[in-house]
Enzyme design. Structure first.
Site, PDB file in Angstrom:
ATOM      1  N   ASP A  54      -0.783  84.461  32.872  1.00 27.74           N
ATOM      2  CA  ASP A  54      -2.029  85.034  33.397  1.00 27.74           C
ATOM      3  C   ASP A  54      -2.891  85.631  32.279  1.00 27.74           C
ATOM      4  O   ASP A  54      -3.833  84.981  31.816  1.00 27.74           O
ATOM      5  CB  ASP A  54      -1.720  86.071  34.490  1.00 27.74           C
ATOM      6  N   HIS A  58      -5.737  82.889  31.459  1.00 27.87           N
ATOM      7  CA  HIS A  58      -7.152  83.180  31.203  1.00 27.87           C
ATOM      8  C   HIS A  58      -7.317  83.395  29.710  1.00 27.87           C
ATOM      9  O   HIS A  58      -6.695  84.315  29.151  1.00 27.87           O
ATOM     10  CB  HIS A  58      -7.585  84.433  31.963  1.00 27.87           C
ATOM     11  N   HIS A 103      -1.512  78.673  34.276  1.00 31.53           N
ATOM     12  CA  HIS A 103      -2.321  79.826  34.737  1.00 31.53           C
ATOM     13  C   HIS A 103      -2.457  80.810  33.583  1.00 31.53           C
ATOM     14  O   HIS A 103      -1.587  81.650  33.352  1.00 31.53           O
ATOM     15  CB  HIS A 103      -1.644  80.479  35.944  1.00 31.53           C
ATOM     16  N   GLU A 107      -3.160  86.737  45.853  1.00 33.84           N
ATOM     17  CA  GLU A 107      -2.642  87.664  44.829  1.00 33.84           C
ATOM     18  C   GLU A 107      -2.647  89.062  45.460  1.00 33.84           C
ATOM     19  O   GLU A 107      -1.602  89.675  45.628  1.00 33.84           O
ATOM     20  CB  GLU A 107      -3.524  87.603  43.573  1.00 33.84           C
TER      21      GLU A 107
HETATM   22  N1  ADE Z   1      -9.043  87.275  35.934  1.00 30.47           N
HETATM   23  C1  ADE Z   1      -8.135  87.372  34.958  1.00 30.47           C
HETATM   24  N2  ADE Z   1      -6.919  87.563  35.466  1.00 30.47           N
HETATM   25  C2  ADE Z   1      -7.048  87.580  36.824  1.00 30.47           C
HETATM   26  C3  ADE Z   1      -6.161  87.724  37.902  1.00 30.47           C
HETATM   27  N3  ADE Z   1      -4.857  87.902  37.733  1.00 30.47           N
HETATM   28  N4  ADE Z   1      -6.664  87.713  39.145  1.00 30.47           N
HETATM   29  C4  ADE Z   1      -7.968  87.544  39.351  1.00 30.47           C
HETATM   30  N5  ADE Z   1      -8.845  87.397  38.360  1.00 30.47           N
HETATM   31  C5  ADE Z   1      -8.396  87.402  37.103  1.00 30.47           C
HETATM   32 ZN    ZN Z   2      -5.229  84.684  36.957  1.00 34.31          ZN
END
Ligand code: ADE
Ligand code: ZN
Length: 339
Positions: A280, A21, A19, A202
């Site tokens: 993340d 980005h 996970h 989340e």
């Molecule tokens: N985009 C980047 N990080 C994110 C996250 N933690 N939750 C939702 N969208 C995201």
């Molecule tokens: Zn994320």
């Protein structure tokens, strides 16, 4: 007998990251360098000013600044540099495999061609494997605050590059944008042979996790924290053997938890869920993969056995082949025997 050195154990423990980005790995230093290279104005004068702006009360606070930061990414080389910087950094954390997200709409909506984005990322992922020994898979995320037609257009724009795309995900502002909004585009992605992932639970309620499972038919749950509020949902996730990609420092930064000692990671493991540790958006949340491992291990006083389980979960929840998974599992056991 010497005491168990948890930090040293974590530092060399073979692990995967599931996970991440790529746009969330854009460090302020690279943001400044790219702004200069591309002659783009950014509303900060120093790296310190950028870092000072990284104080969030919720997901949307973060997303506003994250999308703004991504504006410096313009060329194929920019996307290469971003991706290679992440791979180089995470390789130093004994990370052997990554399954990473990118947000094409953040770039195509600014007039950047899909081929520029995917080309730069894919070239770096190939170099990451040959130069750093880090294997990878790439997941295209749809922005859930945009509509499903925009997601369909994104899937169509990605069609010429699908050889580089392993799956689709769903991210951005969760509350108010339930998975059901994207049921048809996920079905279309599935028909193309893509694997399916979604951020769920989340900030959003357990009902969104149910929808992600039942309507989107996802293969893995990103975050999933709020699933713990619903016993039947926990039982379902455990029965289906789905992996949860949990992000401790992200959860702390975005006030999903107020204190890491209250983090649900151990509860997830105790309930039979296949939880994993991930970063993340490490440039925004104060640490890469091992920083997340160190922080949560300290806060929850995780045992050596729990850490070994989490490392196994990271490969088991990946889409490596059974043979590759077995090799990583043996490497984890070999490392554990040395301690
Ligand atoms: N985009 C980047 N990080 C994110 C996250 N933690 N939750 C939702 N969208 C995201
Ligand atoms: Zn994320």
């Amino acid at each position: 007998m010497t005491a168990f050195d948890r930090d040293a154990f974590i530092a060399g423990l073979p692990k995967a990251e599931l996970h991440l980005h790529l746009e969330g790995s854009l460090e302020p230093e690279l943001m400044f360098a790219l702004a200069q290279r591309n002659k783009i104005a950014i509303p900060f004068n120093t790296v310190e000013e950028v870092r000072a702006a990284y104080s969030f009360s919720n997901l949307q606070d973060f997303l506003d600044i994250y999308y703004q930061g991504a504006g410096v990414l313009q060329t194929e080389q920019d996307f290469y540099d971003l991706t290679m910087a992440y791979l180089t950094r995470v390789a130093a954390d004994a990370c052997r495999h990554v399954e990473v997200f990118f947000d094409p709409q953040t770039h195509t909506d600014r007039g950047i061609e899909m081929g520029v984005v995917i080309g730069g990322i894919a070239r770096a992922l190939a170099d990451g494997q040959s130069q750093l020994g880090v294997t990878s898979k790439l997941i295209l995320c749809f922005l859930r605050h945009l509509d499903e037609d925009a997601a369909f257009a994104t899937l169509e724009a990605a069609e010429p590059y699908l050889e580089h795309i392993f799956g689709v995900g769903l991210d951005s502002s969760e509350v108010g944008h339930p998975p059901s909004k994207f049921a048809r585009v996920f079905e279309a992605a599935r028909a193309k042979g893509l694997h399916l992932f979604a951020h769920a639970g989340e900030e959003g309620p357990p009902a969104y996790v149910w929808e992600a499972l039942d309507l989107l038919k996802i293969d893995r749950i990103d975050h999933g924290n709020r699933a713990l509020e619903d016993e039947a949902l926990v039982a379902r996730i455990a029965k289906d053997g789905l992996t949860l990609t949990v992000c401790p420092l992200s959860n702390l930064s975005l006030c999903v938890v107020h204190d890491l000692t209250q983090h649900p990671l151990r509860a997830m493991l105790e309930k039979g869920l296949k939880a994993t540790i991930n970063s993340d958006d490490p440039a925004y949340f104060g640490g890469y993969l091992n920083a997340n491992w160190h922080a949560i291990a300290k806060a929850l006083d995780l045992s050596k056995q729990e850490l070994v389980t989490l490392a196994h979960n990271s490969f088991a929840g990946s889409y490596l082949t059974p043979t590759e998974k077995q090799a990583h599992a043996e490497a984890i056991e070999a490392w554990a025997e040395r301690f």
